[in-house]
Design an enzyme around this catalytic site. Structure first.
Site, PDB file in Angstrom:
ATOM      1  N   HIS A  15       2.668   0.667 -13.032  1.00  0.00           N
ATOM      2  CA  HIS A  15       3.261  -0.884 -13.023  1.00  0.00           C
ATOM      3  C   HIS A  15       4.743  -0.329 -13.157  1.00  0.00           C
ATOM      4  O   HIS A  15       5.368   0.874 -13.560  1.00  0.00           O
ATOM      5  CB  HIS A  15       2.904  -1.296 -14.452  1.00  0.00           C
ATOM      6  CG  HIS A  15       3.669  -2.662 -14.532  1.00  0.00           C
ATOM      7  ND1 HIS A  15       3.358  -3.776 -13.858  1.00  0.00           N
ATOM      8  CD2 HIS A  15       4.873  -3.007 -15.292  1.00  0.00           C
ATOM      9  CE1 HIS A  15       4.089  -4.572 -14.149  1.00  0.00           C
ATOM     10  NE2 HIS A  15       4.987  -4.330 -14.973  1.00  0.00           N
ATOM     11  N   GLY A  65       0.822  -1.193  -0.008  1.00  0.00           N
ATOM     12  CA  GLY A  65       0.015  -0.040  -0.039  1.00  0.00           C
ATOM     13  C   GLY A  65       0.824   1.203  -0.063  1.00  0.00           C
ATOM     14  O   GLY A  65       0.334   2.437   0.485  1.00  0.00           O
ATOM     15  N   SER A  66       2.055   1.150  -0.452  1.00  0.00           N
ATOM     16  CA  SER A  66       2.689   2.397  -0.605  1.00  0.00           C
ATOM     17  C   SER A  66       2.168   3.564  -1.546  1.00  0.00           C
ATOM     18  O   SER A  66       2.477   4.691  -1.196  1.00  0.00           O
ATOM     19  CB  SER A  66       4.192   2.323  -0.573  1.00  0.00           C
ATOM     20  OG  SER A  66       4.510   1.805  -1.848  1.00  0.00           O
ATOM     21  N   ASN A  67       1.748   2.968  -2.503  1.00  0.00           N
ATOM     22  CA  ASN A  67       1.169   3.803  -3.496  1.00  0.00           C
ATOM     23  C   ASN A  67      -0.062   4.538  -2.858  1.00  0.00           C
ATOM     24  O   ASN A  67      -0.441   5.884  -3.229  1.00  0.00           O
ATOM     25  CB  ASN A  67       1.171   3.190  -5.160  1.00  0.00           C
ATOM     26  CG  ASN A  67       2.649   3.121  -5.758  1.00  0.00           C
ATOM     27  OD1 ASN A  67       3.001   4.040  -6.163  1.00  0.00           O
ATOM     28  ND2 ASN A  67       3.073   1.971  -5.619  1.00  0.00           N
ATOM     29  N   LYS A  91     -16.243 -12.892 -11.311  1.00  0.00           N
ATOM     30  CA  LYS A  91     -15.500 -11.822 -11.056  1.00  0.00           C
ATOM     31  C   LYS A  91     -16.527 -10.549 -11.331  1.00  0.00           C
ATOM     32  O   LYS A  91     -16.540  -9.502 -10.748  1.00  0.00           O
ATOM     33  CB  LYS A  91     -14.645 -11.666 -12.256  1.00  0.00           C
ATOM     34  CG  LYS A  91     -13.946 -10.289 -12.422  1.00  0.00           C
ATOM     35  CD  LYS A  91     -13.289 -10.017 -13.573  1.00  0.00           C
ATOM     36  CE  LYS A  91     -11.725 -10.770 -13.727  1.00  0.00           C
ATOM     37  NZ  LYS A  91     -10.649 -10.255 -13.293  1.00  0.00           N
ATOM     38  N   ASN A 137      -3.744   2.730 -13.818  1.00  0.00           N
ATOM     39  CA  ASN A 137      -2.813   1.675 -12.996  1.00  0.00           C
ATOM     40  C   ASN A 137      -1.499   2.309 -13.018  1.00  0.00           C
ATOM     41  O   ASN A 137      -0.992   3.193 -13.852  1.00  0.00           O
ATOM     42  CB  ASN A 137      -2.966   0.480 -13.718  1.00  0.00           C
ATOM     43  CG  ASN A 137      -2.040  -0.721 -13.102  1.00  0.00           C
ATOM     44  OD1 ASN A 137      -2.111  -0.631 -11.774  1.00  0.00           O
ATOM     45  ND2 ASN A 137      -1.350  -1.673 -13.719  1.00  0.00           N
ATOM     46  N   MET A 177      -3.542  -6.746  -7.503  1.00  0.00           N
ATOM     47  CA  MET A 177      -3.108  -8.001  -8.389  1.00  0.00           C
ATOM     48  C   MET A 177      -4.497  -8.754  -8.883  1.00  0.00           C
ATOM     49  O   MET A 177      -4.255 -10.020  -8.978  1.00  0.00           O
ATOM     50  CB  MET A 177      -2.330  -8.750  -7.409  1.00  0.00           C
ATOM     51  CG  MET A 177      -1.016  -8.039  -7.116  1.00  0.00           C
ATOM     52  SD  MET A 177      -0.089  -7.181  -8.581  1.00  0.00           S
ATOM     53  CE  MET A 177       1.471  -6.600  -7.908  1.00  0.00           C
ATOM     54  N   ARG A 178      -5.254  -8.335  -9.856  1.00  0.00           N
ATOM     55  CA  ARG A 178      -6.393  -8.625 -10.339  1.00  0.00           C
ATOM     56  C   ARG A 178      -6.456  -7.936 -11.739  1.00  0.00           C
ATOM     57  O   ARG A 178      -6.393  -6.849 -11.621  1.00  0.00           O
ATOM     58  CB  ARG A 178      -7.749  -8.655  -9.486  1.00  0.00           C
ATOM     59  CG  ARG A 178      -7.715  -9.497  -8.523  1.00  0.00           C
ATOM     60  CD  ARG A 178      -8.612  -9.605  -7.612  1.00  0.00           C
ATOM     61  NE  ARG A 178      -8.569 -10.328  -6.530  1.00  0.00           N
ATOM     62  CZ  ARG A 178      -8.797 -11.871  -6.487  1.00  0.00           C
ATOM     63  NH1 ARG A 178      -9.170 -12.333  -7.786  1.00  0.00           N
ATOM     64  NH2 ARG A 178      -8.513 -12.456  -5.706  1.00  0.00           N
TER      65      ARG A 178
HETATM   66  C1  GAR Z   1       3.836  -1.571  -7.100  1.00  0.00           C
HETATM   67  O1  GAR Z   1       5.300  -1.490  -7.423  1.00  0.00           O
HETATM   68  C2  GAR Z   1       3.085  -1.510  -8.397  1.00  0.00           C
HETATM   69  O2  GAR Z   1       3.865  -1.016  -9.547  1.00  0.00           O
HETATM   70  C3  GAR Z   1       2.952  -2.910  -8.447  1.00  0.00           C
HETATM   71  O3  GAR Z   1       2.750  -3.461  -7.395  1.00  0.00           O
HETATM   72  C4  GAR Z   1       3.676  -2.713  -6.502  1.00  0.00           C
HETATM   73  C5  GAR Z   1       2.584  -2.400  -5.329  1.00  0.00           C
HETATM   74  O4  GAR Z   1       3.505  -1.784  -4.218  1.00  0.00           O
HETATM   75  N1  GAR Z   1       1.951  -3.203  -9.483  1.00  0.00           N
HETATM   76  C6  GAR Z   1       2.085  -4.223 -10.245  1.00  0.00           C
HETATM   77  O5  GAR Z   1       2.948  -4.920 -10.501  1.00  0.00           O
HETATM   78  C7  GAR Z   1       0.760  -4.466 -11.302  1.00  0.00           C
HETATM   79  N2  GAR Z   1       1.032  -5.318 -12.296  1.00  0.00           N
HETATM   80  P1  GAR Z   1       2.619  -0.807  -2.978  1.00  0.00           P
HETATM   81  O6  GAR Z   1       1.699  -1.756  -2.449  1.00  0.00           O
HETATM   82  O7  GAR Z   1       3.510  -0.751  -1.991  1.00  0.00           O
HETATM   83  O8  GAR Z   1       1.958   0.370  -3.608  1.00  0.00           O
END
Ligand code: GAR
Length: 192
Positions: A112, A15-17, A68, A110, A93-94
């Site tokens: 990535h 959840g840092s983003n 879904k 999103n 992650m879905r």
């Molecule tokens: C992030 O690096 C995001 O870009 C990635 O998961 C991480 C979540 O980090 N997303 C993907 O890989 C999508 N395919 P966070 O939970 O600390 O935000």
């Protein structure tokens, strides 16, 4: 005064983003309010962050629904009830399905941790390292029904020639947090 845009953030893990977006909204750095966290894992740190920041959450377990379509309908109801205008996937992650995509067409984005279209999937940073990449980065993009697919909005890059994956991951996360806030600002200012 301009009305704040209502955002829902979807996360599955650390959840840092989510935290970066929520803090930017709370500090006024983006003219938005994060009104909902949607999370598919009870134990995710993102849920604790939501509690800490006073943000409501909808936590669901996908296997408790028949499809879904069914759990996405439940999510749409939660979003509608709070007037959500835009959805930010942040480590969710879905693959997003038709129900959400139709309700929020062009309003789901999103982030990535790679320079898309290279290295899609759940292990993007490790995959890029294994491939011998020297320029790493992160991408924000509109979401479609494919894995990490959809039109690119913004990218941030970094040259890294070391071999410390943890250090690299932290550097990419830092790029992501700034990039996501910048992207949200950009979309809001275009008056989505
Ligand atoms: C992030 O690096 C995001 O870009 C990635 O998961 C991480 C979540 O980090 N997303 C993907 O890989 C999508 N395919 P966070 O939970 O600390 O935000």
């Amino acid at each position: 005064m301009v009305a704040k845009r209502k955002i829902a953030v979807f996360a599955s893990g650390y959840g840092s983003n989510f935290e970066a977006i929520a803090r930017a909204a709370q500090s006024g750095e983006i003219p938005a309010e994060v009104v909902l966290l949607v999370c598919d894992k009870k134990s995710a740190r993102a849920c604790d962050i939501a509690n800490e920041l006073g943000i409501e959450s909808f936590i669901f377990t996908a296997k408790e629904y028949n499809s879904k379509q069914e759990y996405e309908s439940a999510i749409v109801e939660q979003c509608k009830a709070r007037g959500v205008e835009m959805i930010c996937l942040a480590g969710y992650m879905r693959i997003v399905g038709k129900v959400l995509l139709e309700r929020y067409a062009e309003r789901i984005i999103n982030i990535h941790p790679s320079l898309l279209p290279s290295f899609k999937g759940a292990h993007a940073i490790q995959d890029a390292v294994d491939y011998g990449v020297k320029i790493f980065g992160a991408t924000t993009h509109f979401v479609d029904e494919t894995l990490d697919g959809g039109r690119i909005i913004d990218q941030g890059a970094i040259v890294y020639e070391g071999n410390d994956i943890e250090e690299l991951t932290n550097l990419i996360h830092k790029i992501e947090h700034n990039l996501y806030v910048k992207t949200i600002n950009k979309l809001i200012n275009k008056k989505f």
